[in-house]
Design an enzyme around this catalytic site. Structure first.
Site, mmCIF file in Angstrom:
data_model
loop_
_atom_site.group_PDB
_atom_site.id
_atom_site.type_symbol
_atom_site.label_atom_id
_atom_site.label_comp_id
_atom_site.label_asym_id
_atom_site.label_seq_id
_atom_site.Cartn_x
_atom_site.Cartn_y
_atom_site.Cartn_z
ATOM 1 N N ASN A 1 -7.356 -3.580 0.365
ATOM 2 C CA ASN A 1 -6.586 -2.997 1.501
ATOM 3 C C ASN A 1 -5.953 -2.036 1.260
ATOM 4 O O ASN A 1 -4.859 -1.923 0.372
ATOM 5 C CB ASN A 1 -5.476 -4.073 1.975
ATOM 6 C CG ASN A 1 -4.683 -3.568 3.157
ATOM 7 O OD1 ASN A 1 -4.925 -2.742 3.691
ATOM 8 N ND2 ASN A 1 -3.771 -4.340 3.501
ATOM 9 N N LYS B 1 -4.297 0.297 2.712
ATOM 10 C CA LYS B 1 -3.196 0.611 3.561
ATOM 11 C C LYS B 1 -2.819 2.168 3.911
ATOM 12 O O LYS B 1 -4.060 2.645 4.303
ATOM 13 C CB LYS B 1 -1.819 0.004 2.799
ATOM 14 C CG LYS B 1 -2.130 -1.229 2.524
ATOM 15 C CD LYS B 1 -0.570 -2.001 1.833
ATOM 16 C CE LYS B 1 -1.055 -3.445 1.631
ATOM 17 N NZ LYS B 1 0.409 -4.199 1.204
HETATM 18 P P1 PGA Z 1 -0.345 -6.305 -2.419
HETATM 19 O O1 PGA Z 1 -0.944 -6.040 -1.063
HETATM 20 O O2 PGA Z 1 -1.686 -6.555 -3.378
HETATM 21 O O3 PGA Z 1 0.175 -4.762 -2.754
HETATM 22 O O4 PGA Z 1 0.764 -6.791 -2.711
HETATM 23 C C1 PGA Z 1 -1.565 -7.289 -0.531
HETATM 24 C C2 PGA Z 1 -2.048 -6.863 0.953
HETATM 25 O O5 PGA Z 1 -1.053 -6.551 1.602
HETATM 26 O O6 PGA Z 1 -2.971 -7.218 1.239
#
Ligand code: PGA
Length: 235
Positions: free
Chosen positions: A6, A8
């Site tokens: 992801n 983001k």
């Molecule tokens: P993170 O995020 O690995 O940065 O904790 C995971 C996610 O939000 O899918």
């Protein structure tokens, strides 16, 4: 296993193209049979032919129309995108999506046959309030969701573990995954501060069919190594 990134609100269109191309070359070089999904930022979506499956982090449940700031099925179709992330904790808690709107989106994309990575997870205060409350909270996130949909992948991501470096213990992840498996036989990913140093042991747990990785997926070499871990386990 299923290894998902992801990205983001990170990586521009150009950076995403480089990322996906590097990852594709890696999968081919290692003859990987893992299911690898990448969810880029909306403006970085693009067509891709190969082993890497590109999915949308979000889209509105409409073909097109008057939904300022959103994209619809037409925009996904343009790039042949048939996978979507729904119910992510940042959409629930930062963007304010309700279970009702999430279920509506789920059903819309289910009707179109999309592969859906559906996220559930509890905030810290809910976890601290005891197991019964926590399971009720998680149950409510299954409301309106067809748990037997054949193209469903579920990701358990405790809200307090996302982007914080904190994770439940391995025992906690395993026991919760086995409970969530009773609700749906869909593949179940763990997400929340998965990184190179813990990916191998998380992937090895019973009831864990893969990982959904945020921050640590931004470095393509690290994400690629997690695919090797999955491959070595040959679950
Ligand atoms: P993170 O995020 O690995 O940065 O904790 C995971 C996610 O939000 O899918």
């Amino acid at each position: 296993m299923i290894i998902a990134a992801n990205l983001k609100t990170n990586l521009t269109r150009k950076q995403t193209a480089e990322y996906v191309n590097k990852l594709e070359a890696f999968l081919n070089a290692h003859n990987s049979h893992q299911e690898v999904l990448v969810f880029p930022a909306t403006s970085s979506l693009n067509s891709h032919a190969g082993k890497v499956i590109i999915g949308a982090q979000n889209a509105y449940p409409a073909k097109n129309g008057a939904f300022t700031g959103e994209i619809g099925v037409d925009h996904l179709d343009e790039f042949g995108i048939k996978s979507i992330l729904i119910g992510h904790s940042e959409r629930r808690h930062v963007l304010g999506e309700t279970q009702e709107s999430i279920a509506k989106k789920f059903n819309f994309y289910k009707e179109l046959g999309f592969k859906i990575v559906y996220c559930v997870g509890e905030p810290l205060e809910v976890r601290k309030s005891g197991e019964k409350n926590m399971m009720e909270y998680l149950d409510a996130q299954y409301e309106g969701i067809d748990t037997s949909y054949e193209s469903l992948i579920i990701a358990y991501e405790p809200v307090w573990a996302i982007g914080t470096g904190l994770t439940p213990t391995l025992e906690e992840i395993e026991s919760l995954h086995l409970k969530l498996k009773e609700k749906s036989s869909a593949p179940l990913l763990y997400g929340g501060s998965v990184k190179l140093s813990n990916a191998q042991e998380v992937l090895a747990l019973n009831g864990v069919d893969g990982v959904l990785v945020g921050g640590a997926s931004l470095i393509v070499e690290d994400f690629s190594q997690m695919i090797i871990y999955a491959q070595d386990l040959e679950k």
